[in-house]
Design an enzyme around this catalytic site. Structure first.
Site, PDB file in Angstrom:
ATOM      1  N   GLU A 173      35.351  24.057  45.194  1.00 54.78           N
ATOM      2  CA  GLU A 173      33.977  23.669  45.544  1.00 54.78           C
ATOM      3  C   GLU A 173      33.521  22.491  44.691  1.00 54.78           C
ATOM      4  O   GLU A 173      32.827  21.605  45.140  1.00 54.78           O
ATOM      5  CB  GLU A 173      33.042  24.862  45.349  1.00 54.78           C
ATOM      6  CG  GLU A 173      33.010  25.761  46.557  1.00 54.78           C
ATOM      7  CD  GLU A 173      32.232  27.019  46.291  1.00 54.78           C
ATOM      8  OE1 GLU A 173      32.753  27.886  45.571  1.00 54.78           O
ATOM      9  OE2 GLU A 173      31.105  27.121  46.793  1.00 54.78           O
ATOM     10  N   ARG A 185      43.906  36.434  36.664  1.00 56.59           N
ATOM     11  CA  ARG A 185      43.778  37.832  37.101  1.00 56.59           C
ATOM     12  C   ARG A 185      44.925  38.250  38.014  1.00 56.59           C
ATOM     13  O   ARG A 185      45.255  39.435  38.106  1.00 56.59           O
ATOM     14  CB  ARG A 185      42.403  38.056  37.748  1.00 56.59           C
ATOM     15  CG  ARG A 185      41.263  37.988  36.724  1.00 56.59           C
ATOM     16  CD  ARG A 185      39.912  38.197  37.380  1.00 56.59           C
ATOM     17  NE  ARG A 185      39.573  37.138  38.304  1.00 56.59           N
ATOM     18  CZ  ARG A 185      38.872  36.043  37.986  1.00 56.59           C
ATOM     19  NH1 ARG A 185      38.415  35.893  36.771  1.00 56.59           N
ATOM     20  NH2 ARG A 185      38.620  35.124  38.880  1.00 56.59           N
TER      21      ARG A 185
HETATM   22  P1  AMP Z   1      39.606  30.351  46.714  1.00 56.61           P
HETATM   23  O1  AMP Z   1      40.577  29.278  46.367  1.00 56.61           O
HETATM   24  O2  AMP Z   1      38.263  29.845  47.134  1.00 56.61           O
HETATM   25  O3  AMP Z   1      40.162  31.355  47.698  1.00 56.61           O
HETATM   26  O4  AMP Z   1      39.291  31.134  45.363  1.00 56.61           O
HETATM   27  C1  AMP Z   1      40.179  32.060  44.903  1.00 56.61           C
HETATM   28  C2  AMP Z   1      40.280  32.081  43.405  1.00 56.61           C
HETATM   29  O5  AMP Z   1      39.010  31.893  42.763  1.00 56.61           O
HETATM   30  C3  AMP Z   1      40.792  33.421  42.989  1.00 56.61           C
HETATM   31  O6  AMP Z   1      41.852  33.201  42.066  1.00 56.61           O
HETATM   32  C4  AMP Z   1      39.614  34.126  42.367  1.00 56.61           C
HETATM   33  O7  AMP Z   1      39.971  34.628  41.108  1.00 56.61           O
HETATM   34  C5  AMP Z   1      38.518  33.100  42.204  1.00 56.61           C
HETATM   35  N1  AMP Z   1      37.273  33.416  42.917  1.00 56.61           N
HETATM   36  C6  AMP Z   1      36.720  32.705  43.937  1.00 56.61           C
HETATM   37  N2  AMP Z   1      35.546  33.206  44.318  1.00 56.61           N
HETATM   38  C7  AMP Z   1      35.342  34.286  43.554  1.00 56.61           C
HETATM   39  C8  AMP Z   1      34.284  35.256  43.486  1.00 56.61           C
HETATM   40  N3  AMP Z   1      33.205  35.211  44.278  1.00 56.61           N
HETATM   41  N4  AMP Z   1      34.388  36.248  42.574  1.00 56.61           N
HETATM   42  C9  AMP Z   1      35.468  36.303  41.767  1.00 56.61           C
HETATM   43  N5  AMP Z   1      36.495  35.429  41.772  1.00 56.61           N
HETATM   44  C10 AMP Z   1      36.430  34.427  42.666  1.00 56.61           C
END
Ligand code: AMP
Length: 172
Positions: free
Chosen positions: A97, A60
């Site tokens: 996670e 995205r």
């Molecule tokens: P993080 O590494 O935890 O910051 O996760 C970021 C990546 O995971 C981004 O590229 C988002 O596209 C996706 N992502 C994580 N959590 C969500 C969520 N609740 N809704 C949509 N996309 C998410």
């Protein structure tokens, strides 16, 4: 009047796994005015910063990143999942996670000192963006900041990007 972009973000419960509320941006992508406004707001803090390249995270981040690149008159550099880029790459692995993930960038994506802006759709725990920033720094980019459409504030991702300018269009 300011456009309420929150109205174009749809919450999908228990996707992709139970307990996660997925922030679905497809309604925003599908609306011409909301898409244009989100790209304007993503780009706004960086307009006078001489950005030469926007780096977007698969998948995205490719959509928003390339539109922001066009808005700023910059080029676009993809940060991809492993095994997709054909030339020599730099890789960074990070913890999710569940399990680990890896991002790659072409080692010759830009010359040292190039002003680069990182763009992704959602800042959640910050692991993905931290790995992306690590790659940009390994290529000696001049990182001007990291911009997100949505910041999930309670997950504290901003703290993992310490030392960088972090901006978000919608804070949830
Ligand atoms: P993080 O590494 O935890 O910051 O996760 C970021 C990546 O995971 C981004 O590229 C988002 O596209 C996706 N992502 C994580 N959590 C969500 C969520 N609740 N809704 C949509 N996309 C998410």
């Amino acid at each position: 009047m300011t456009m309420e972009l929150e109205a174009y973000i749809r919450d999908i419960r228990d996707f992709p796994v139970p307990g996660i509320v997925f922030r679905d941006l497809t309604p925003l992508l599908g609306d011409p005015a909301a898409l244009a406004e989100s790209v304007r707001r993503l780009a706004a803090p960086y307009r006078s910063m001489g950005v030469r390249a926007v780096a977007g995270i698969e998948a995205r981040g490719f959509v928003f990143g390339s539109l922001v690149a066009r808005e700023l008159g910059a080029g676009f550099v993809p940060l991809r999942k492993p095994g997709k880029l054909p030339a020599r790459v730099e890789s960074a692995s990070y913890t999710l996670e569940y399990g680990t993930a890896t991002l790659e960038i072409h080692a010759d994506a830009f010359v040292a000192g190039t002003p680069v802006l990182l763009i992704d759709d959602v800042l959640a725990t910050g692991g993905t963006a931290a790995a992306a920033l690590d790659l940009l720094q390994r290529l000696d980019a001049h990182v001007v900041g990291a911009g997100f459409v949505i910041e999930l504030e309670a997950l504290g991702g901003r703290a993992r990007l310490d030392g960088h300018r972090v901006t978000s269009v919608v804070v949830l």
